[in-house]
Scaffold this active site. Sequence first.
Site, mmCIF file in Angstrom:
data_model
loop_
_atom_site.group_PDB
_atom_site.id
_atom_site.type_symbol
_atom_site.label_atom_id
_atom_site.label_comp_id
_atom_site.label_asym_id
_atom_site.label_seq_id
_atom_site.Cartn_x
_atom_site.Cartn_y
_atom_site.Cartn_z
ATOM 1 N N GLU A 200 -14.190 38.959 19.199
ATOM 2 C CA GLU A 200 -13.969 37.409 18.793
ATOM 3 C C GLU A 200 -12.291 37.314 19.117
ATOM 4 O O GLU A 200 -11.610 38.185 19.393
ATOM 5 C CB GLU A 200 -13.913 37.550 17.004
ATOM 6 C CG GLU A 200 -15.191 37.361 16.364
ATOM 7 C CD GLU A 200 -15.092 37.332 14.701
ATOM 8 O OE1 GLU A 200 -16.240 37.158 14.342
ATOM 9 O OE2 GLU A 200 -13.985 37.476 14.425
ATOM 10 N N TYR A 202 -8.950 36.151 18.314
ATOM 11 C CA TYR A 202 -7.820 36.462 17.291
ATOM 12 C C TYR A 202 -7.466 35.504 16.790
ATOM 13 O O TYR A 202 -6.675 34.591 17.420
ATOM 14 C CB TYR A 202 -6.995 37.634 17.729
ATOM 15 C CG TYR A 202 -6.028 37.930 16.532
ATOM 16 C CD1 TYR A 202 -6.570 38.808 15.493
ATOM 17 C CD2 TYR A 202 -4.437 37.525 16.581
ATOM 18 C CE1 TYR A 202 -5.514 39.052 14.573
ATOM 19 C CE2 TYR A 202 -3.787 38.355 15.858
ATOM 20 C CZ TYR A 202 -4.059 38.916 14.622
ATOM 21 O OH TYR A 202 -3.250 39.536 13.680
ATOM 22 N N HIS A 208 -7.202 33.547 4.145
ATOM 23 C CA HIS A 208 -8.607 34.127 3.645
ATOM 24 C C HIS A 208 -9.067 33.139 2.458
ATOM 25 O O HIS A 208 -8.789 33.128 1.377
ATOM 26 C CB HIS A 208 -8.340 35.295 3.392
ATOM 27 C CG HIS A 208 -9.574 36.070 2.783
ATOM 28 N ND1 HIS A 208 -10.140 37.233 3.277
ATOM 29 C CD2 HIS A 208 -10.528 35.746 1.848
ATOM 30 C CE1 HIS A 208 -11.393 37.579 2.563
ATOM 31 N NE2 HIS A 208 -11.746 36.619 1.862
ATOM 32 N N LYS A 237 -6.679 43.171 -1.378
ATOM 33 C CA LYS A 237 -6.326 41.838 -2.091
ATOM 34 C C LYS A 237 -5.353 42.055 -3.381
ATOM 35 O O LYS A 237 -5.570 43.119 -4.044
ATOM 36 C CB LYS A 237 -7.565 41.110 -2.565
ATOM 37 C CG LYS A 237 -8.395 40.400 -1.425
ATOM 38 C CD LYS A 237 -9.933 39.858 -2.009
ATOM 39 C CE LYS A 237 -10.683 39.743 -0.543
ATOM 40 N NZ LYS A 237 -12.078 39.444 -1.059
ATOM 41 N N GLU A 275 -17.145 34.947 3.708
ATOM 42 C CA GLU A 275 -15.804 35.096 3.804
ATOM 43 C C GLU A 275 -15.435 34.153 5.010
ATOM 44 O O GLU A 275 -16.390 34.259 5.920
ATOM 45 C CB GLU A 275 -15.516 36.335 4.103
ATOM 46 C CG GLU A 275 -15.174 37.401 2.937
ATOM 47 C CD GLU A 275 -14.578 38.609 3.400
ATOM 48 O OE1 GLU A 275 -14.699 39.363 2.635
ATOM 49 O OE2 GLU A 275 -13.981 38.842 4.524
ATOM 50 N N ASN A 290 -20.269 39.287 1.579
ATOM 51 C CA ASN A 290 -20.110 40.608 0.800
ATOM 52 C C ASN A 290 -21.317 40.369 -0.072
ATOM 53 O O ASN A 290 -21.298 39.493 -0.842
ATOM 54 C CB ASN A 290 -18.889 40.334 0.159
ATOM 55 C CG ASN A 290 -17.510 40.701 1.035
ATOM 56 O OD1 ASN A 290 -16.692 39.803 0.832
ATOM 57 N ND2 ASN A 290 -17.698 41.538 1.874
ATOM 58 N N ARG A 292 -22.599 41.318 -3.016
ATOM 59 C CA ARG A 292 -22.195 41.962 -4.192
ATOM 60 C C ARG A 292 -21.448 41.239 -5.201
ATOM 61 O O ARG A 292 -20.766 40.202 -4.571
ATOM 62 C CB ARG A 292 -21.683 43.552 -3.918
ATOM 63 C CG ARG A 292 -20.236 42.994 -3.158
ATOM 64 C CD ARG A 292 -19.129 44.270 -3.423
ATOM 65 N NE ARG A 292 -17.840 43.842 -2.806
ATOM 66 C CZ ARG A 292 -17.502 43.562 -1.668
ATOM 67 N NH1 ARG A 292 -18.251 44.011 -0.469
ATOM 68 N NH2 ARG A 292 -16.306 43.331 -1.220
ATOM 69 N N VAL A 295 -14.596 41.955 -7.039
ATOM 70 C CA VAL A 295 -13.476 42.286 -8.081
ATOM 71 C C VAL A 295 -12.955 40.669 -8.502
ATOM 72 O O VAL A 295 -12.867 40.732 -9.628
ATOM 73 C CB VAL A 295 -12.159 43.058 -7.452
ATOM 74 C CG1 VAL A 295 -11.086 43.112 -8.351
ATOM 75 C CG2 VAL A 295 -12.667 44.341 -6.980
HETATM 76 C C1 MV4 Z 1 -10.294 38.405 12.038
HETATM 77 C C2 MV4 Z 1 -8.702 38.211 12.051
HETATM 78 C C3 MV4 Z 1 -8.267 37.062 12.919
HETATM 79 N N1 MV4 Z 1 -9.104 36.815 13.878
HETATM 80 N N2 MV4 Z 1 -10.756 38.106 12.975
HETATM 81 C C4 MV4 Z 1 -9.895 41.276 8.212
HETATM 82 C C5 MV4 Z 1 -10.883 41.803 7.266
HETATM 83 C C6 MV4 Z 1 -12.229 41.473 8.027
HETATM 84 N N3 MV4 Z 1 -13.014 40.777 6.741
HETATM 85 C C7 MV4 Z 1 -12.008 40.478 9.021
HETATM 86 N N4 MV4 Z 1 -10.278 40.367 9.089
HETATM 87 C C8 MV4 Z 1 -9.832 39.715 9.924
HETATM 88 N N5 MV4 Z 1 -10.656 39.062 10.853
HETATM 89 C C9 MV4 Z 1 -10.448 37.120 13.806
HETATM 90 N N6 MV4 Z 1 -11.253 36.495 14.743
HETATM 91 C C10 MV4 Z 1 -7.944 38.567 10.968
HETATM 92 C C11 MV4 Z 1 -8.468 39.394 9.828
HETATM 93 C C12 MV4 Z 1 -7.475 39.516 9.064
HETATM 94 C C13 MV4 Z 1 -7.749 39.474 7.755
HETATM 95 C C14 MV4 Z 1 -8.598 38.652 7.163
HETATM 96 C C15 MV4 Z 1 -8.719 38.201 6.032
HETATM 97 C C16 MV4 Z 1 -7.652 38.646 5.007
HETATM 98 C C17 MV4 Z 1 -6.619 39.603 5.328
HETATM 99 C C18 MV4 Z 1 -6.646 39.964 6.685
HETATM 100 C C19 MV4 Z 1 -5.635 40.740 7.047
HETATM 101 C C20 MV4 Z 1 -5.459 41.233 8.553
HETATM 102 C C21 MV4 Z 1 -6.358 40.723 9.206
#
Ligand code: MV4
Length: 448
Positions: A200, A202, A208, A237, A275, A290, A292, A295
Amino acid sequence: MFQRILVANRGEIALRILRACREMGIETVAVFSEADRGAAYLELADETYCIGPPKPADSYLRIDRIISAAEIGNVQAIHPGYGFLAENAHFADVCRSCNIEFIGPTTESMQLLGDKNSARQIAKQVGVPVVPGSEGLVRNEAEAVRIAHQIGFPVLIKAAAGGGGRGMRLALNDLSLKSAFQQAQAEAEAAFGSGELYIEKYIEHPRHVEVQILGDNYGNVVHLWERDCTIQRRHQKLIEESPSPVLRPEVRQAICQAAVRLAKAAGYTNAGTVEFLVDKDQNFYFIEVNARIQVEHPVTEMVTGIDLIKAQIRIAAGEPLPFRQEDIPHRGVAIECRINAEDPKRNFRPSPGKIEQLIVPGGFGVRFDSHAHAGYTVPPHYDSMIGKLIVHQPTRQEAIACMRRALQELRIQGVTTTVPLYQEILAHPAFVSGQVDTTFVERTWPSE
Ligand code: MV4
């Protein structure tokens, strides 16, 4: 309705489920490891069985032992809580083949959504935005390089079997992509038994945002609005709130409707969370489901007035959803702080041990979900969350003031906790104005 349910979990979520069952007139069977023997919450169950030594792999993850307890306890259903076996499709399968209802989604939708790549494909099919990236799995480095050039660096390599940030690798250029690809593949193979990867773009500095959904066994799916979980550290979290302090109304509607479309397409039943990442322009991108209870579910319970644990049990028992989308309100603002027995000054090192004193806050709009009490010993074998402090107020400003007041009242002695860090976060202008991203805590309170 079920007459008897087994709770296949421990700590605060086990207590949360035991409480819901008691109110519904359902008898309960609790299981415990040797580390949890004698815990006060177990007294609230009608029957208890020891399922083994402290290590999760020897007790809370032992399907054979949990099924044995369920057979001996003569239950009709098992609630898995979160963590442990909650998203284990094989466990759900074993339960149902033993004629025990698994309180959660079907094995099929768990498998479909547990694979992040297939979840991504379903999202695309129903017009749910996903992060620009590979069409499907990426087989080798050469293919990875080609895709990275198409979408542009930086890119994230993710494990199809991963989730929650496990098995992710960032690549900034061709050189780092090649090593990241190999590392991600080896890591995914070792951690998940599958080296399948996808790529993906970035998304930098995202928020979030996740949407709570409920689906019944008759194809009805509703959303219960969103939670903003941007305040986290290393994928743990810390603070969750609803509504998101930033989403424009039309974006909020679109993200909630996208979650429902995805759940319907996956044939999703029971409670789940979809999410998303939200970028600075409020573009949103689906990342994972998720499958389920989570929390942070109390945040949604406070703003909607819907008891999610009872809803899960009723859905699993075959009841249709008792409300339509337009009947689900969203009132006020709820905020949750996860209270962990950890030392923020020592890199969040766990601080297990005996809680010598515990004074629980109360008053208007304050809820404390916890199995802890004065004299309780936090065992070192499990995650260090000892409780969740939740507030519900008419406005965000009032919710923040209420949380600060409640945190002042909360007194925990004997173990070090994250409470002082929460006081700092709640007083920080960036948090108060909602101007944060997922790197806020690590940037503002750096530790090794
Ligand atoms: C990402 C991202 C940036 N770009 N995907 C981290 C947990 C997982 N559920 C997916 N995550 C991420 N995916 C793309 N393409 C950044 C994260 C991420 C993140 C996401 C949600 C909450 C906190 C985070 C902390 C670091 C990275």
